[in-house]
Design a protein around this motif. Structure first.
Motif, short mmCIF file in Angstrom:
data_model
loop_
_atom_site.label_atom_id
_atom_site.label_comp_id
_atom_site.label_asym_id
_atom_site.label_seq_id
_atom_site.Cartn_x
_atom_site.Cartn_y
_atom_site.Cartn_z
N SER A 5 99.97 73.85 -34.49
CA SER A 5 98.55 74.00 -34.16
C SER A 5 97.77 74.60 -35.32
O SER A 5 96.64 74.18 -35.61
N LEU A 8 97.21 71.88 -37.93
CA LEU A 8 96.14 70.96 -37.54
C LEU A 8 94.76 71.58 -37.75
O LEU A 8 93.84 70.94 -38.25
N ALA A 12 91.93 70.35 -40.45
CA ALA A 12 90.58 69.98 -40.02
C ALA A 12 89.53 70.75 -40.82
O ALA A 12 88.51 70.19 -41.23
N LYS A 54 85.30 64.72 -34.03
CA LYS A 54 86.52 64.27 -33.37
C LYS A 54 87.73 65.01 -33.94
O LYS A 54 88.61 65.46 -33.20
N ASP A 55 87.79 65.16 -35.26
CA ASP A 55 88.89 65.90 -35.89
C ASP A 55 88.87 67.38 -35.50
O ASP A 55 89.92 67.96 -35.23
N GLY A 58 90.00 67.61 -31.95
CA GLY A 58 91.44 67.34 -31.87
C GLY A 58 92.28 68.53 -32.27
O GLY A 58 93.39 68.71 -31.77
N ALA A 59 91.75 69.35 -33.14
CA ALA A 59 92.45 70.57 -33.57
C ALA A 59 92.17 71.74 -32.63
O ALA A 59 92.70 72.83 -32.82
#
Length: 104
Positions: A5, A8, A12, A54-55, A58-59
């Motif tokens: 996590s 990510l 981002a 969106k990125d 998503g993170a």
């Protein structure tokens, strides 16, 4: 926060435009900003903004809420705090003189 996590989230935030979006949302506080406000503040086309949001979402760094025909975006402060905690978890190997207020 788990290593995956954190990776990510850092990936981002590793893009200049996404970092600018995230900082703008942090500055906006819990009220967030509408998509159009973000696009205007950073002079981004809608499609580009959507791609980057969106990125971030998503993170887990950004949440969204539909408001009629637009969307309000907010920084996820809990995830931000978890990321900072993860990064400073073993700060200075316990050295009490390092000066990091949240850890030492």
């Amino acid at each position: 926060m788990e290593h995956k996590s954190a990776t990510l989230a850092l990936a981002a935030l590793g893009h200049g435009t996404r970092l600018s979006i995230y900082r703008l949302l942090v500055e906006a506080g819990r009220g967030g900003k509408l998509a159009g406000e973000i696009a205007q503040a950073l002079t981004l086309p809608g499609a580009t903004l959507s791609f980057h949001l969106k990125d971030l979402a998503g993170a887990g760094l950004v949440t969204s809420e539909q408001r009629g025909r637009t969307v309000c975006y907010r920084a996820n402060f809990d995830v931000m705090t978890s990321l900072v905690d993860y990064l400073t978890e073993n700060c200075c190997a316990g050295d009490q003189t390092c000066g990091t207020p949240t850890r030492c």
